[in-house]
Write a protein that holds these residues in place. Structure first.
Motif, short mmCIF file in Angstrom:
data_model
loop_
_atom_site.label_atom_id
_atom_site.label_comp_id
_atom_site.label_asym_id
_atom_site.label_seq_id
_atom_site.Cartn_x
_atom_site.Cartn_y
_atom_site.Cartn_z
N ARG A 106 36.94 36.43 54.42
CA ARG A 106 35.67 36.41 55.11
C ARG A 106 35.80 36.54 56.60
O ARG A 106 35.00 35.86 57.39
CB ARG A 106 34.70 34.92 54.86
CG ARG A 106 34.48 34.68 53.60
CD ARG A 106 33.30 33.93 53.22
NE ARG A 106 32.96 33.36 52.20
CZ ARG A 106 32.05 33.49 51.21
NH1 ARG A 106 31.45 34.61 51.52
NH2 ARG A 106 31.92 32.94 50.10
N VAL A 147 25.67 30.33 48.48
CA VAL A 147 27.18 30.80 48.78
C VAL A 147 27.96 29.49 48.82
O VAL A 147 27.61 28.55 49.48
CB VAL A 147 27.39 31.45 50.17
CG1 VAL A 147 28.58 31.72 50.40
CG2 VAL A 147 26.40 32.43 50.42
N VAL A 148 29.19 29.48 47.98
CA VAL A 148 29.85 28.50 47.78
C VAL A 148 31.35 29.02 48.20
O VAL A 148 31.64 30.20 48.12
CB VAL A 148 30.00 27.83 46.28
CG1 VAL A 148 28.48 27.20 46.05
CG2 VAL A 148 30.33 28.95 45.22
N LYS A 207 24.21 37.40 56.47
CA LYS A 207 24.34 38.77 55.90
C LYS A 207 23.74 40.15 56.61
O LYS A 207 24.26 41.03 56.55
CB LYS A 207 23.98 38.62 54.33
CG LYS A 207 24.27 39.84 53.66
CD LYS A 207 25.60 40.35 53.49
CE LYS A 207 26.63 39.32 52.67
NZ LYS A 207 28.17 39.66 52.81
N GLU A 241 20.65 33.32 51.52
CA GLU A 241 22.13 33.81 51.47
C GLU A 241 22.60 33.52 50.10
O GLU A 241 22.66 32.66 49.47
CB GLU A 241 22.83 33.00 52.47
CG GLU A 241 22.57 33.17 53.95
CD GLU A 241 22.73 34.66 54.46
OE1 GLU A 241 23.30 35.52 53.78
OE2 GLU A 241 22.25 34.82 55.64
N PHE A 245 26.66 32.33 59.28
CA PHE A 245 26.55 32.92 58.05
C PHE A 245 25.12 33.93 58.02
O PHE A 245 24.24 33.30 58.11
CB PHE A 245 26.97 32.21 56.88
CG PHE A 245 27.35 33.08 55.70
CD1 PHE A 245 28.33 32.66 55.01
CD2 PHE A 245 26.22 33.81 54.95
CE1 PHE A 245 28.84 33.22 53.96
CE2 PHE A 245 26.55 34.61 53.92
CZ PHE A 245 27.91 34.39 53.21
N ASP A 253 26.34 35.61 47.69
CA ASP A 253 27.57 36.34 47.70
C ASP A 253 27.11 37.20 46.69
O ASP A 253 26.81 37.24 45.61
CB ASP A 253 28.75 35.62 47.33
CG ASP A 253 29.36 35.19 48.49
OD1 ASP A 253 29.37 35.74 49.49
OD2 ASP A 253 30.13 34.18 48.54
N VAL A 306 31.55 33.23 58.23
CA VAL A 306 30.94 32.03 57.91
C VAL A 306 30.63 31.37 59.23
O VAL A 306 29.31 30.92 59.18
CB VAL A 306 32.02 31.09 57.15
CG1 VAL A 306 31.47 29.50 56.85
CG2 VAL A 306 32.49 31.62 55.68
N ILE A 339 28.52 26.33 51.12
CA ILE A 339 28.53 27.09 52.47
C ILE A 339 27.32 27.24 53.01
O ILE A 339 26.79 26.74 54.15
CB ILE A 339 29.36 28.44 52.65
CG1 ILE A 339 30.78 28.16 52.13
CG2 ILE A 339 29.35 29.00 53.92
CD1 ILE A 339 31.72 29.50 52.03
N LYS A 340 26.29 28.04 52.26
CA LYS A 340 24.90 27.65 52.66
C LYS A 340 24.24 28.44 51.66
O LYS A 340 24.60 29.35 50.85
CB LYS A 340 25.15 29.13 53.78
CG LYS A 340 23.53 29.22 54.70
CD LYS A 340 23.90 30.02 55.81
CE LYS A 340 22.69 29.63 56.62
NZ LYS A 340 22.87 30.37 58.00
#
Lengths: 253, 647
Positions: free
Chosen positions: B190, A119-120, B561, A58, B559, A60, B212, A115-116
């Motif tokens: 988000r 991803v922050v 994508k 993951e 989460f 962004d 998320v 976050i994952k």
């Protein structure tokens, strides 16, 4: 077209509270088109991971042309990689050697929790802007635009500061995880333009104090932020912010 | 039930309509405004400006974006500029002229009243943005600078280097932030809107997914504003952002909102050409470059071949052997013809075998003449960041060698049908900016998208929304209304069954999606034929079937994508068919919609005003059912419909 293979190591973390680890994905990083961007390389790795039934990485991204500021990760120890003035979406695999080791990690800062994977959470940046990164004008009839006369040099400098994309590389690059370049850029834009004058003291006081409260570190003039900034925002922004802050404090705002 | 498409515009002379509307509209008192919740979906120029302005007026606003911050909406990437009738250069501009250029540029397929209002409001936008501290380009004397864009013979485009969209969006984001700070806007980042909740036929809320945690959420309001942009990503490769999508609009369409003119897609002439199957997007090179860049290909096929195989470069081609085809064919407008004309001509010379990159699909955009005339520093000042971006992506230095460019999908003129108040046929559901269809007809002129987004958000919706609320008086309801639970459960069931049926498969979402894009480019792109469109529809159906049956999607519900992309791609696979169907029904060429069967002797678009001067507004009739076509006849009282000429 020329392809390259890499020794690829990527930070994997299932969630904010999970322990993270570096995963070796070298077997998935073979025969990558050298004209692919760094993120397109990750897209390709993900297609291969999913074909194997594994969870994709993951990360962004959005515009993929270096302007939205949504992408960003640390590549071989440098925020957005080693190329100056470049976001990771504009970094291309042609700038890496065949067989090179590439280590990919998230931007790390107390104020940017993971976050994952890569991803922050950078919502702290929005909070700094909410504390005053604007001119308080309501929508409605306004004086004619040319009634503000602003010299080209001043206007160009304000534009250069306003070009910040809010990606967070400056924080990730700073050993203190300071947000001074990000905050200073917005303060500089409005310190230079006449529209910003009425609120200048209140703006700088609130934005700087919000930045401190959110857990960003202090600026100790190291300059890594400027080197990492994909829009090459000048360190002068921090000097202007400090000067504005001092003036506001002396004036008792 | 038949649907009557009424623009609802006031009667009277065109120039007085907006004032007449404002004089007659009903108002919501300040005390009542705060009792109204407005849901704003999307935070680009239209959404951020609307959310900020409505909150400032006193409404309770909830704003939503799919990105991690409202500042990232794709308006940020707009490069060249924003049109306005300020007439600072004193070169003959006026409200009427901008109105006329926009109607003509749109090939006479837009609504006069909406376009005229846009032209009227364009001057306010510049005043507003300057007051906000947007750092527009300026002359040495301190006044604002302008430049020219395609389809206009005046210099009316205001800009901030090649980052005009960024600076305007940051202005609107600042205004939004001020309202968030004041507690008048609740911001939800988000979050993706996955459905519309209607109560008693009115739009009363939305269901969103937290990207998320994956959890669904209910949000009730008195009106819903869709500011979610266009559907250009139906072509997979486009200048749009990776996450740009048509899902919110499409889900509203499936709840009854009519989708208008889906076949009007803008394929922008100046983009960095596609070069391989690893690509995830195409990058625009601003149209403003055509102020100084000259478009050409070699006259001789053997020269083009030599350039393609690397034995010659642009510099080796003598001036007399270069074909500056736009300057020759369109002497009045030259390199500044509208986008659809420039794109089609690039396709024509490449189809003729004179393309200049390895794939044969590229033309030169050359700055040699401008650099000789004005010097490299002047060119750097105007386009520095664009040249820098080009060099980063391609590895070529455009100060030394000409850029190579080719058209790519950029903007969609079609969108949800709206009336003069920007309201869809579902009461309480509004569509602003690129998400609606109303202002650009069959082709949008450069620097007009930013103008429309901000006009809609800052200046139109604050008035028209109040008028709706005061007239329709939607009842006070909240998320406890049973309809919210019903719709949320439908969305949840859909997600669950989708995941269940996509645990295994031999291919991926991206693979099918990319192939959809190829079908769209090949047969629903710059040139279309009836046979091509029919075969495209058949292939889209096959792809939809393959997507349903053979695509593997990662199964985690937090989460994820690829799950987001899967839902968006699934909606595009439905939308693509409607786009092709609309193109098939429209037996004429107009603007970005070019049917090979309908062209003039010299290859220009030939409209059929007798039969097709209407807005095609399509109604969803259910899964597996054919869409139903409704028509809004376009009435032209202020311009004469003529064959568009830029010669």
């Amino acid at each position: 077209m020329a392809t390259k293979s890499f020794v690829l190591k990527v930070w994997r973390q299932d969630g904010p509270d999970s322990p993270g680890t570096v995963e070796d994905l070298t077997e998935y990083a073979k025969d990558v088109n050298e004209h692919a961007s760094f993120l397109e390389m990750l897209d390709l790795i993900n297609e291969r991971l999913m074909a194997d039934g594994k969870r994709p990485i993951e990360f962004d991204s959005d515009c993929r042309e270096g302007i939205c500021g949504q992408c960003g990760c640390v590549v071989n120890g440098q925020a957005h990689g080693s190329q100056r003035g470049t976001t990771v979406c504009q970094l291309h695999m042609r700038s890496f050697e065949d067989g090179q080791t590439i280590v990919v990690e998230p931007f790390r800062a107390t104020a940017f929790p993971v976050i994952k994977d890569l991803v922050v959470d950078r919502s702290a940046f929005d909070k700094i802007q909410q504390a005053g990164g604007y001119v308080s004008v309501p929508t409605g009839p306004k004086p004619d635009a040319n009634s503000f006369k602003i010299g080209k040099e001043v206007s160009d400098r304000a534009f250069d500061a306003a070009a910040c994309i809010g990606c967070g590389a400056c924080v990730a690059a700073c050993p203190n995880a300071s947000a001074s370049l990000f905050t200073g850029a917005k303060i500089t834009q409005f310190a230079l333009m006449p529209q910003g004058a009425p609120e200048r003291k209140r703006r700088v006081s609130r934005m700087v104090e919000t930045m401190d409260d959110l857990g960003f570190g202090h600026c100790s003039n190291i300059g890594e932020c400027e080197a990492a900034c994909p829009k090459e925002i000048s360190l002068e922004s921090i000097a202007i912010m400090k000067r504005e802050y001092l003036k506001a404090m002396l004036a008792g705002s | 039930m038949s649907i009557v498409l009424d623009s609802g515009e006031p009667a009277g002379p065109l120039a007085d309509k907006w004032d007449a509307f404002k004089d007659q509209m009903k108002l919501v008192s300040p005390a009542n405004k705060r009792k109204h919740t407005i849901l704003v979906v999307g935070t680009g120029l239209a959404g951020a400006s609307a959310a900020a302005t409505l909150a400032e007026l006193g409404y309770h606003v909830k704003a939503f974006c799919i990105q991690d911050s409202p500042r990232r909406a794709h308006s940020i990437a707009a490069q060249g500029g924003i049109n306005s009738t300020k007439n600072y250069p004193y070169d003959g501009d006026s409200v009427y002229r901008l109105f006329y250029d926009t109607i003509k540029g749109g090939d006479y397929r837009s609504r006069e009243s909406n376009v005229h209002r846009l032209a009227q409001l364009s001057a306010n936008i510049i005043d507003q943005c300057v007051a906000q501290g947007v750092p527009f380009a300026r002359e040495y004397g301190g006044e604002l600078a302008t430049r020219s864009f395609g389809g206009a013979q005046v210099s009316r485009t205001f800009y901030a280097k090649g980052q005009t969209g960024q600076q305007l969006l940051l202005g609107a984001y600042g205004a939004l932030n001020r309202q968030i700070d004041a507690g008048r806007v609740e911001m939800f980042e988000r979050r993706e809107m996955l459905d519309l909740v209607k109560v008693d036929g009115k739009a009363r809320g939305i269901i969103t997914r937290d990207l998320v945690t994956g959890k669904l959420e209910k949000h009730a309001g008195h009106a819903v504003l869709l500011c979610t942009g266009g559907y250009g990503r139906v072509y997979f490769l486009s200048t749009n952002a990776f996450n740009s999508n048509g899902t919110a609009a499409w889900r509203c369409h499936k709840r009854g909102a009519l989708f208008a003119n889906p076949c009007y897609v803008q394929i922008h002439p100046t983009c960095i050409p596609a070069s391989g199957d690893y690509q995830s997007k195409l990058t625009l090179m601003s149209e403003s470059l055509r102020n100084d860049g000259r478009v050409w290909v070699p006259k001789k096929h053997e020269d083009a071949e030599a350039i393609r195989n690397g034995s010659k470069t642009a510099k080796d081609i003598e001036p007399q052997d270069r074909d500056y085809y736009l300057e020759t064919k369109y002497p009045s407008f030259g390199n500044l013809v509208p986008r659809d004309v420039a794109s089609r001509n690039a396709k024509t010379v490449c189809d003729d075998g004179r393309g200049v990159n390895i794939t044969g699909r590229a033309v030169f955009l050359d700055f040699e003449t401008a650099i000789e005339r004005d010097g490299e520093d002047a060119i750097r000042d105007r386009y520095g960041n664009l040249f820098h971006m080009y060099e980063k992506i391609t590895g070529d230095n455009p100060y030394k060698v000409p850029m190579k460019i080719y058209p790519a999908t950029h903007y969609t003129m079609g969108g949800l049908w709206v009336d003069y108040s920007l309201m869809t046929n579902i009461p309480g559901l509004f569509a602003l900016g690129e998400a609606n269809f109303s202002d650009h007809g069959a082709n949008r002129l450069g620097a007009s998208a930013l103008m429309q987004g901000l006009a809609d958000g800052y200046f139109v919706i604050p008035h028209t929304l109040g008028n709706y609320l005061a007239t329709h008086k939607p009842a006070a309801i909240d998320e406890s209304h049973p309809e919210f639970e019903t719709v949320q459960q439908e969305v949840q069931d859909d997600i669950d069954s989708f995941l269940e049926s996509h645990q295994s498969g031999s291919t991926t979402v991206i693979d099918v999606y990319r192939r959809l894009g190829q079908v769209m480019y090949d047969r629903v792109g710059m040139a279309r034929t009836a046979d091509g469109l029919r075969s495209a529809i058949a292939d889209i159906r096959k792809l939809r079937e393959e997507f349903e049956n053979d695509v593997k999607v990662p199964q985690n519900t937090d989460f994820n994508k690829y799950l987001e992309v899967a839902f968006r791609a699934r909606d595009f696979l439905e939308m693509a068919e409607l786009l092709a169907r609309d193109a098939l029904e429209r037996e004429e060429s107009a603007g970005g919609h070019f049917r090979e069967e309908h062209q003039t002797e010299d290859g220009e678009a030939r409209r059929n005003d007798d039969d097709f001067a209407y807005v095609a507004a399509w109604e969803w009739k259910g899964d597996g059912e054919e869409h139903e076509l409704h028509k809004e006849q376009l009435v032209f009282e202020n311009v004469k419909l003529v064959q568009r000429s830029y010669k």
